[in-house]
Design a protein around this motif. Structure first.
Motif, short mmCIF file in Angstrom:
data_model
loop_
_atom_site.label_atom_id
_atom_site.label_comp_id
_atom_site.label_asym_id
_atom_site.label_seq_id
_atom_site.Cartn_x
_atom_site.Cartn_y
_atom_site.Cartn_z
N GLU A 37 -1.36 -21.99 -10.71
CA GLU A 37 -0.08 -21.36 -10.41
C GLU A 37 0.11 -21.18 -8.91
OE1 GLU A 37 2.68 -17.51 -11.72
OE2 GLU A 37 0.58 -17.61 -12.36
N ALA A 38 -0.99 -20.91 -8.21
CA ALA A 38 -0.91 -20.78 -6.75
C ALA A 38 -0.45 -22.10 -6.13
CB ALA A 38 -2.27 -20.38 -6.19
N LEU A 39 -0.97 -23.22 -6.61
CA LEU A 39 -0.55 -24.52 -6.08
C LEU A 39 0.93 -24.77 -6.35
CD1 LEU A 39 -3.56 -26.85 -7.03
CD2 LEU A 39 -2.99 -25.90 -4.79
N GLN A 40 1.40 -24.35 -7.52
CA GLN A 40 2.81 -24.53 -7.87
C GLN A 40 3.73 -23.71 -6.96
OE1 GLN A 40 3.20 -23.60 -12.03
NE2 GLN A 40 1.70 -25.14 -12.66
N GLN A 41 3.23 -22.59 -6.46
CA GLN A 41 4.04 -21.72 -5.59
C GLN A 41 4.06 -22.20 -4.14
OE1 GLN A 41 5.99 -19.53 -6.60
NE2 GLN A 41 5.22 -18.42 -8.37
N LEU A 42 3.19 -23.14 -3.82
CA LEU A 42 3.10 -23.61 -2.44
C LEU A 42 4.07 -24.77 -2.20
CD1 LEU A 42 -0.73 -23.28 -2.05
CD2 LEU A 42 0.98 -22.11 -0.65
N LYS A 66 -9.62 -24.39 1.20
CA LYS A 66 -9.93 -25.72 1.71
C LYS A 66 -8.76 -26.67 1.49
CE LYS A 66 -14.98 -25.72 1.19
NZ LYS A 66 -16.12 -26.33 0.47
N LYS A 67 -8.18 -26.60 0.31
CA LYS A 67 -7.05 -27.47 -0.02
C LYS A 67 -5.85 -27.19 0.88
CE LYS A 67 -4.62 -29.24 -4.10
NZ LYS A 67 -5.20 -30.59 -3.96
N LEU A 68 -5.58 -25.91 1.13
CA LEU A 68 -4.45 -25.55 2.00
C LEU A 68 -4.65 -26.09 3.40
CD1 LEU A 68 -3.77 -21.81 1.03
CD2 LEU A 68 -2.50 -23.82 0.34
N LYS A 69 -5.87 -25.99 3.91
CA LYS A 69 -6.13 -26.39 5.29
C LYS A 69 -6.19 -27.90 5.48
CE LYS A 69 -6.07 -22.25 6.77
NZ LYS A 69 -4.92 -21.79 7.58
N LYS A 70 -6.31 -28.65 4.38
CA LYS A 70 -6.32 -30.11 4.48
C LYS A 70 -4.92 -30.70 4.40
CE LYS A 70 -10.96 -30.94 2.62
NZ LYS A 70 -11.74 -31.50 1.48
N ASP A 71 -3.97 -29.92 3.88
CA ASP A 71 -2.60 -30.40 3.69
C ASP A 71 -1.77 -30.15 4.94
OD1 ASP A 71 0.31 -30.30 2.90
OD2 ASP A 71 -0.54 -30.86 0.97
N GLU A 72 -1.08 -31.18 5.40
CA GLU A 72 -0.28 -31.07 6.63
C GLU A 72 0.77 -29.97 6.55
OE1 GLU A 72 2.94 -33.75 9.20
OE2 GLU A 72 1.84 -34.64 7.51
N PHE A 73 1.33 -29.76 5.36
CA PHE A 73 2.44 -28.82 5.23
C PHE A 73 1.98 -27.38 5.00
CE2 PHE A 73 4.22 -32.94 3.92
CZ PHE A 73 5.25 -33.02 4.85
N THR A 74 0.71 -27.16 4.71
CA THR A 74 0.24 -25.80 4.43
C THR A 74 -0.90 -25.36 5.34
OG1 THR A 74 -1.28 -26.60 2.71
CG2 THR A 74 0.92 -25.94 2.00
N PRO A 78 -1.43 -18.77 7.42
CA PRO A 78 -2.61 -17.90 7.53
C PRO A 78 -3.06 -17.37 6.17
CG PRO A 78 -0.66 -16.77 8.34
CD PRO A 78 -0.26 -18.19 8.09
N ILE A 79 -4.36 -17.17 6.04
CA ILE A 79 -4.97 -16.72 4.78
C ILE A 79 -5.79 -15.46 5.02
CG2 ILE A 79 -6.58 -17.29 2.94
CD1 ILE A 79 -5.97 -20.26 3.50
#
Length: 229
Positions: A37-42, A66-74, A78-79
């Protein structure tokens, strides 16, 4: 427009408490109870910050960070990690994967809000709410829009942040390394040439009425934003 905060927490009472506190302080809370669900909200409009629990159904907070920091758009979002884990090694692991801060449960709402405000100030030094306009090119950081006259200009989140930094720091030369620190953040590790790629994209996005010429290459030094074409 209120800042959006994605709350990723599987325990409903804690998630509801966080949402309530954020609403009380003028933030727009978006909830997710598990990894998927977190991925769907991003998606756009992207959150300004993610409150991320360590343990989640479907995956861990570490995996999601890790996934957020590898994606150009996310990668620039900040986390703040939320967890019952208080060991130093766990904190270091969270910071190493890209978290900007770490709050150990139980925590007070007052402490949490102070951490949120501090992280937003630290990772978004150009986070001013005032509109900026230079020679008909207007940027509104609150609505996240860039316009030229009546025309809306489309660009990605990194190009938007880069333009915001340039427009609030005109007539000064910045090296690629300085732009990486100011726009991408100190926790992001990317090649210097990444700046060149986003400069090209930004120039293309604002070439209406020749605004692309305001982003000037200074040979051997870096880039400058100037109305003196």
């Amino acid at each position: 427009m209120a800042r959006r905060v994605l709350v990723v927490e599987d325990e409903a009472p804690i998630r509801e408490m966080l949402t309530f506190v954020l609403d009380q302080h003028g933030y727009q809370a978006v909830e997710a109870e598990d990894f998927d669900e977190a991925l769907q909200q991003l998606t756009e409009p992207y959150p300004d910050l993610v409150l991320l629990d360590w343990m989640l159904p479907g995956g861990s907070g570490i995996q999601l960070a890790k996934k957020l920091k590898k994606d150009e758009f996310t990668r620039q979002i900040p986390i703040i990690m939320l967890t019952a884990r208080g060991e130093e090694e766990d904190k270091i692991r969270g910071l190493e994967v890209g978290a900007d801060d770490y709050v150990t449960k139980p925590f007070s709402p007052r402490e949490l809000m102070a951490r949120i405000k501090a992280v937003i100030r630290r990772v978004n030094p150009t986070g001013l709410d005032e509109q900026v306009e230079i020679q008909g090119l207007r940027l509104d950081p609150v609505s996240h829009r860039v316009t030229c006259g009546d025309d809306a200009l489309e660009m990605g989140p990194t190009e938007f942040k880069l333009l915001h930094f340039f427009m609030t720091h005109p007539e000064r030369v910045y090296s690629r390394e300085q732009l990486l620190d100011q726009v991408w953040g100190t926790n992001i590790y990317v090649e210097d040439r990444t700046v060149d790629v986003h400069i090209r994209r930004l120039r293309k996005a604002i070439e209406t009425n020749g605004h692309d010429k305001m982003i000037q290459t200074v040979r051997g030094a870096g880039y400058r934003f100037s109305a003196r074409i």
